[in-house]
Design a protein around this motif. Structure first.
Motif: not given
Length: 138
Positions: A9, A13-14
């Motif tokens: 996750l 997101i990064t």
């Protein structure tokens, strides 16, 4: 201890944040990249310089010390090929993915070229150059 799901996750997101940022500053636009490579517009070059300053500061704060024992024999020719391909296609391997996500389908040709180039490099390296795999994933 971190779970695989949390790490995945965080990576997603990064990656999305990086893609959004890179796209918004123009790195997905061939014309912008061309202006950088021909020194007509220093904006992206300054973005690169700023990124280098940020990572140098982060490494200093985290006390990261990496000193290679030796330079891999494929670094210089690989860097020349990478830069040449980037200048011709208008993107390093991640940029065409951003271009496709933005609807620029000709970038699929660049992605195909990256895949073919990686396979060709692996074949030439093992057959003719006898380079060790090092950490480059050949």
């Amino acid at each position: 201890m971190r779970t695989r799901g949390a790490i995945l996750l965080a990576n997603i997101i990064t990656g999305l944040l990086l893609g959004y940022t890179v796209s918004n500053i123009g790195f997905g636009d061939y014309a912008q990249l061309n202006r950088m490579f021909t020194f007509q517009d220093p904006r992206m070059l300054l973005s690169f310089a700023g990124a280098v300053v940020v990572i140098v500061c982060a490494f200093a704060l985290l006390r990261v010390r990496r000193t290679p024992e030796r330079i891999h024999a494929g670094v210089v020719p690989g860097a020349v090929l990478f830069g040449t391909g980037w200048a011709i296609s208008g993107g390093c391997p991640a940029i065409p993915i951003i271009q496709v996500a933005g609807g620029y389908l000709p970038a699929l040709v660049t992605i195909a070229g990256v895949v073919v180039g990686m396979r060709l490099c692996r074949w030439v390296s093992t057959r003719y150059l006898n380079l060790d795999r090092g950490s480059c994933g050949l």
